[in-house]
Design a protein around this motif. Structure first.
Motif, short mmCIF file in Angstrom:
data_model
loop_
_atom_site.label_atom_id
_atom_site.label_comp_id
_atom_site.label_asym_id
_atom_site.label_seq_id
_atom_site.Cartn_x
_atom_site.Cartn_y
_atom_site.Cartn_z
N ASN A 180 41.58 44.76 37.52
CA ASN A 180 42.37 44.39 36.34
C ASN A 180 43.70 45.12 36.26
O ASN A 180 44.49 44.87 35.38
CB ASN A 180 41.56 44.55 35.05
N SER B 123 33.00 42.25 41.58
CA SER B 123 33.48 41.72 42.85
C SER B 123 34.49 40.58 42.62
O SER B 123 35.53 40.50 43.28
CB SER B 123 32.26 41.31 43.67
N LYS B 124 34.20 39.72 41.63
CA LYS B 124 35.15 38.64 41.32
C LYS B 124 36.49 39.19 40.85
O LYS B 124 37.54 38.64 41.17
CB LYS B 124 34.58 37.78 40.18
N ALA B 125 36.45 40.26 40.07
CA ALA B 125 37.70 40.83 39.55
C ALA B 125 38.63 41.16 40.70
O ALA B 125 39.84 40.91 40.64
CB ALA B 125 37.40 42.08 38.74
N LYS B 126 38.05 41.70 41.77
CA LYS B 126 38.88 42.11 42.91
C LYS B 126 39.40 40.90 43.67
O LYS B 126 40.46 40.95 44.30
CB LYS B 126 38.10 43.05 43.81
N THR B 127 38.67 39.77 43.58
CA THR B 127 39.14 38.56 44.26
C THR B 127 40.25 37.88 43.46
O THR B 127 41.26 37.47 44.02
CB THR B 127 37.95 37.56 44.40
N PHE B 128 40.04 37.75 42.17
CA PHE B 128 40.95 36.91 41.39
C PHE B 128 42.09 37.68 40.72
O PHE B 128 43.02 37.08 40.21
CB PHE B 128 40.15 36.16 40.31
N MET B 129 41.98 39.01 40.69
CA MET B 129 43.03 39.79 40.03
C MET B 129 43.45 40.90 41.00
O MET B 129 42.58 41.58 41.54
CB MET B 129 42.48 40.42 38.74
N GLU C 154 28.44 41.22 40.20
CA GLU C 154 29.18 40.00 40.59
C GLU C 154 30.57 39.96 39.94
O GLU C 154 31.55 39.61 40.57
CB GLU C 154 28.44 38.77 40.04
N THR C 155 30.61 40.34 38.67
CA THR C 155 31.90 40.29 37.94
C THR C 155 32.89 41.29 38.54
O THR C 155 34.08 41.00 38.67
CB THR C 155 31.67 40.58 36.44
#
Ligand SMILES: Cc1ncc(COP(=O)(O)O)c(C=O)c1O
Length: 429
Positions: free
Chosen positions: A26, A16-22, A13-14
């Protein structure tokens, strides 16, 4: 157990979130599908609990290993007393004094927060001192992300020397006319460029070992001689080599003393800090009392010289000063290099291991590697595949370079070589 065995839901999940929010995750280029959560000594663990022997070492700073107890204790104590003051503090002064004791060219020290800033400031000092504009750098040389450094780091179709090629969108065109580019390890061409342009050159910046390419015997000395001849400041970018190749850095290791150098990574034990250091008459440009107002370089930064980073640096340097530290670092690094070369030879895979024992990499090529253009002959795809296979087997490294720490042991070397042997068996031809 070493290696990437499971990927838990939280880690997935993290990622996938990284690609959404950053943007692009990173932004650093290392294994975007692993989220590192913990580190201790030479080992790191990801969010799913998988364990890896770490040869990335935070891209270099963790030369005495992760979470060294002395660093942790000193840092925790200071955090309880305040993290940053902007006002002067005794720890930055203590660290500055130790840097001057350690680094041959260092007479004075100015702290900053990142290597990118440090190289930018070092180039500015050279311009202020020499009252010229152009900086000569080397093709393939990395000095961080400022506009001047991002010239001919990795040109896909390199122009003729000394013309630079910008590596990034968004750099003003004007910067190109302030940078000259020369081939690393080619003293003849470099000297010819300096002979022709010496009147416009403010300074020469070089990594004493460019990425993982060691200087040929006499190259750094030749550069020192020609820069002295024209009184051009010579800057060693020692952000990687500082406190790693020797306590006095690459300049001690290779026996050539520049006028200025930049430090980062090991100097602050994993906390954000960097430094420009050098000859007092050049460092004077940071001091309005010592230079006319039009030669003064104002330079402040909110977190520069903060006590937490300074303490981490002081404690790291104390560990590095212990007897036998560098001998051990070199011995472990050499064991890994020798082991890799033996296994590559046995597998009949043409490859070269280049660099020095504390920091090196493998290039899949038969050609001699002396400069950026010769690195282009290496099979990059093979390197990417090998790095992936190694992560699966519990050996964590960056896209380029193995960094070795003072806490890797012969047992880690053995485990690394076992993983390497197994990875080579799976490496597509
Ligand atoms: C030789 C060299 N100079 C400068 C830098 C930039 O340092 P930072 O990432 O702290 O900005 C790096 C970073 O890896 C480096 O290797």
């Amino acid at each position: 157990m070493l290696g990437r065995k499971v990927t838990g839901d939280r880690e997935r999940e993290t990622i996938s979130k990284a690609k959404t929010f950053m943007p692009a995750g990173n932004g650093n280029t290392v294994a975007q599908d692993v989220m590192i959560r913990d580190g201790k000594g030479p080992i790191v663990w990801d969010m799913s609990g998988n364990e890896y022997i770490d040869y990335l070492l935070g891209s270099g700073p963790m030369v005495i290993g992760h979470a060294h107890p002395n660093v942790v204790a000193a840092v925790v104590e200071q955090i309880g007393r305040g993290s940053t003051f902007f006002a002067p503090n005794d720890f930055e002064v203590e660290l500055a004094e130790e840097i001057v004791n350690a680094v041959p060219c260092a007479e004075q020290v100015r702290f900053l927060s990142s290597g990118t800033e440090a190289t930018q400031m070092a180039m500015r000092v050279a311009r202020a001192y020499r009252k010229r504009e152009k900086i000569l750098k080397f093709e393939g040389g990395f000095h961080g992300m400022n506009d001047y450094s991002l010239m001919s780091l990795a040109p896909s179709s390199p122009p003729d020397f000394p013309k630079p090629s910008p590596d990034s969108a968004g750099i003003p065109h004007g910067v190109q006319s302030s940078v000259l580019v020369a081939p690393f390890n080619d003293l003849e061409t470099t000297t010819a460029i300096i002979d022709k342009h010496h009147n416009e050159i403010a300074g020469v910046i070089v990594e004493p070992m460019q990425r993982v390419i060691p200087p040929k015997p006499g190259f750094l000395q030749g550069l020192r001689d020609v820069t002295l001849q024209y009184e051009i400041p010579l800057i060693f970018d020692e952000i990687v080599t500082g406190f790693r190749f020797a306590y006095g850095g690459g300049q001690e290791y290779y026996g050539v003393i520049p006028d200025l150098c930049t430090l980062g990574k090991a100097v602050s034990g994993g906390f954000p800090m960097s430094a420009v250091v050098g000859r007092s008459e050049m460092m004077a440009h940071f001091d309005s009392d010592r230079v006319p107002s039009d030669e003064f370089m104002p330079q402040v930064g909110t977190l520069n010289g903060n006590p937490v980073a300074a303490i981490a640096g002081i404690e790291t340097l104390k560990v590095l000063r212990q007897k036998g530290t560098y001998e051990k670092l070199f011995q472990i690094g050499q064991s890994i290099k020798d082991g890799f070369q033996r296994l590559l030879n046995e597998a009949e895979i043409p490859a070269k291991i280049i660099g020095e024992a504390p920091m090196f990499d493998i290039l899949f090529t038969d050609n001699e590697i002396v400069d950026y253009r010769s690195t282009l002959t290496a099979d990059k795809g093979k390197m990417v595949n090998l790095n992936k296979l190694l992560i699966e087997r519990g050996v964590f490294k960056g896209d380029v370079k193995y960094y070795v720490s003072t806490v890797h042991t012969e047992e880690h070397v053995k485990q690394t070589l076992d993983a390497f042997e197994s990875a080579l068996q799976q490496l597509p031809g």
